[in-house]
Motif scaffolding. Structure first.
Motif, PDB file in Angstrom:
ATOM      1  N   LEU A 270       0.835  -1.210   0.000  1.00 45.12           N
ATOM      2  CA  LEU A 270       0.000   0.000   0.000  1.00 45.12           C
ATOM      3  C   LEU A 270       0.866   1.255   0.000  1.00 45.12           C
ATOM      4  CD1 LEU A 270      -2.757   1.375   0.198  1.00 45.12           C
ATOM      5  CD2 LEU A 270      -2.639   1.089   2.695  1.00 45.12           C
ATOM      6  N   ALA A 271       1.924   1.250   0.806  1.00 49.31           N
ATOM      7  CA  ALA A 271       2.826   2.402   0.836  1.00 49.31           C
ATOM      8  C   ALA A 271       3.462   2.640  -0.524  1.00 49.31           C
ATOM      9  CB  ALA A 271       3.915   2.185   1.898  1.00 49.31           C
ATOM     10  N   ALA A 272       3.806   1.567  -1.227  1.00 44.62           N
ATOM     11  CA  ALA A 272       4.402   1.695  -2.557  1.00 44.62           C
ATOM     12  C   ALA A 272       3.426   2.322  -3.543  1.00 44.62           C
ATOM     13  CB  ALA A 272       4.856   0.316  -3.058  1.00 44.62           C
ATOM     14  N   ALA A 273       2.161   1.904  -3.498  1.00 45.08           N
ATOM     15  CA  ALA A 273       1.158   2.446  -4.413  1.00 45.08           C
ATOM     16  C   ALA A 273       0.917   3.928  -4.165  1.00 45.08           C
ATOM     17  CB  ALA A 273      -0.148   1.658  -4.259  1.00 45.08           C
ATOM     18  N   VAL A 274       0.821   4.315  -2.897  1.00 38.24           N
ATOM     19  CA  VAL A 274       0.624   5.732  -2.557  1.00 38.24           C
ATOM     20  C   VAL A 274       1.810   6.566  -3.025  1.00 38.24           C
ATOM     21  CG1 VAL A 274       0.448   7.352  -0.629  1.00 38.24           C
ATOM     22  CG2 VAL A 274      -0.903   5.242  -0.619  1.00 38.24           C
ATOM     23  N   THR A 275       3.017   6.062  -2.806  1.00 37.62           N
ATOM     24  CA  THR A 275       4.224   6.799  -3.194  1.00 37.62           C
ATOM     25  C   THR A 275       4.280   7.026  -4.695  1.00 37.62           C
ATOM     26  OG1 THR A 275       5.465   5.907  -1.322  1.00 37.62           O
ATOM     27  CG2 THR A 275       6.738   6.746  -3.178  1.00 37.62           C
ATOM     28  N   LEU A 276       4.048   5.986  -5.465  1.00 35.29           N
ATOM     29  CA  LEU A 276       4.150   6.110  -6.918  1.00 35.29           C
ATOM     30  C   LEU A 276       3.055   7.007  -7.481  1.00 35.29           C
ATOM     31  CD1 LEU A 276       5.480   5.361  -9.561  1.00 35.29           C
ATOM     32  CD2 LEU A 276       4.095   3.276  -9.605  1.00 35.29           C
ATOM     33  N   GLY A 277       1.820   6.799  -7.050  1.00 35.48           N
ATOM     34  CA  GLY A 277       0.723   7.614  -7.571  1.00 35.48           C
ATOM     35  C   GLY A 277       0.892   9.091  -7.268  1.00 35.48           C
TER      36      GLY A 277
END
Length: 415
Positions: free
Chosen positions: A182-189
């Motif tokens: 989830l942290a990865a998705a938030v960071t990239l978006g």
């Protein structure tokens, strides 16, 4: 009425620059969120993988190795592709690595796969680090006042959010896979949206004799004494910061005998102190200058690290963590600002200084881990003040060039 010393605000700031400032701050914050999300779950990953302190240090070496390798190419990539595309590409790789490390630790319990994920996280984050600092230096010059520490404060604020989420996940018993995914998705978006506000990329300057585009100048920057000394100063300050990032949570759990959630809280206190120092430090830098502020900060960090180790009970050690974070907060951003004093050579010099500085992240984890095998992780943290105090002699290299200092005085005199 005269303005306070060092405040060089232009009569008006273009909206494009204001938007770029916001975009850069968001990128810094999300980069910090991604990195801190991993560090906050290091104790959980360590337990799931069954690692000793030395083994954990060797695993963390993969993250540092990726970052250092990235810094050898990030300057050239930024010079060729521009800051926005470099940040976007680096963040994409970092997000992929973060998600892989989380799944490999909790679901697969495979050390090699975690190492691959950490290498990707380090390489992507390191590439993004150089590019976003180059963009930050350009924005700082367009604004005409000291703001670089506040961009790094945004990074620290992101780490606070990451640490808080990590502490909550640990408290709830959440596995590292879903949390870090989830942290990865938030960071990239968020990063892909933020880079759209960056200043337009300018073409690399042309050679005066041939008319062809000049290279990044990285090789020349490696021969500049001032750049190398700034890099050495940044290395020491990065070691002080990185050691806390890597080991504070584990040190509190193993050394001060607290729960995993309280260990994550100790890490959160450190990054919160870093955030406060970087947010308020711009006032001190504009008022007293780089050298006096860095001298005071270095001594404060040494005192704080010593207190963190030796103080008992653990709430008193948290006070040392606060001093450690405040003292170490300005070293890295001020070093980057010093490296980027000349815009045309900023990418090359920031790349060189960052590469030297990130050597601390390469050598730090195994060094502290090996010491921890012998004396315990908490006592091993005493290496931080032992490195900081001799570095006081390096601080004067961060002083701005004479022409910029004189220009600053003239503009203040006209105010």
């Amino acid at each position: 009425m005269k303005r306070s010393a060092g405040t060089l605000r232009p009569p008006s700031v273009p909206r494009q620059v204001v938007a770029a400032r916001a975009g850069v701050a968001v990128v810094f914050g999300l980069n910090g969120l991604a990195v801190a999300s991993w560090f906050a779950r290091v104790p959980a990953a360590r337990d799931a993988l069954g690692l000793t302190p030395g083994g954990l240090g060797a695993l963390l070496l993969a993250l540092s190795a990726g970052a250092v390798l990235a810094l050898s190419t990030a300057g050239a990539l930024t010079h060729r592709l521009g800051t926005a595309r470099t940040v976007a590409g680096g963040t994409g790789l970092a997000a992929l690595g973060l998600a892989l490390a989380g799944v490999a630790a909790s679901d697969w319990r495979a050390v090699p796969a975690v190492a691959v994920g950490l290498f990707a996280l380090g390489y992507g984050s390191g590439t993004c680090d150089v590019a976003m600092n180059v963009e930050a230096a350009v924005v700082e010059r367009r604004l005409g006042r000291t703001v670089m520490p506040r961009f790094h404060a945004a990074w620290s604020l992101g780490t606070v959010a990451g640490a808080a989420a990590g502490a909550a996940s640990a408290r709830l018993g959440a596995a590292t896979g879903p949390h870090l995914g989830l942290a990865a998705a938030v960071t990239l978006g968020g990063t892909l949206l933020a880079v759209r506000a960056f200043l337009p990329a300018s073409a690399p300057p042309a050679d005066a004799t041939t008319g062809s585009r000049r290279g990044s100048g990285a090789l020349a920057a490696w021969r500049e004494p001032r750049t190398l000394l700034i890099g050495l100063l940044v290395l020491v300050m990065a070691f002080a910061e990185g050691t806390a990032n890597d080991w504070l949570a584990v040190a509190f759990v193993d050394g001060h005998r607290v729960t995993e959630a309280l260990g994550a809280l100790a890490f959160g206190v450190f990054v919160a102190a870093m955030t406060v120092g970087r947010t308020t430090g711009t006032i001190a830098l504009d008022r007293w200058g780089r050298v006096p502020v860095l001298l005071g900060g270095t001594m404060l960090a040494a005192i704080g690290a010593t207190t963190t180790v030796l103080a008992d009970p653990w709430p008193l050690a948290l006070a040392g963590v606060v001093l450690w974070g405040l003292g170490a907060s300005l070293g890295f951003p001020v070093g980057i600002s010093a490296a980027a004093d000349e815009e045309e050579r900023a990418a090359a010099r920031v790349s060189v200084v960052s590469m030297i500085g990130y050597t601390a992240f390469l050598a730090g984890p195994p060094l502290v881990g090996l010491l921890g095998d012998r004396v315990g992780i908490l006592r091993a943290l005493l290496v931080v003040p032992l490195v900081l105090l001799p570095a006081l002699v390096l601080v004067p290299v961060a002083r701005p060039p004479a022409d910029r200092t004189e220009a600053r005085r003239r503009r203040l005199g006209d105010a």
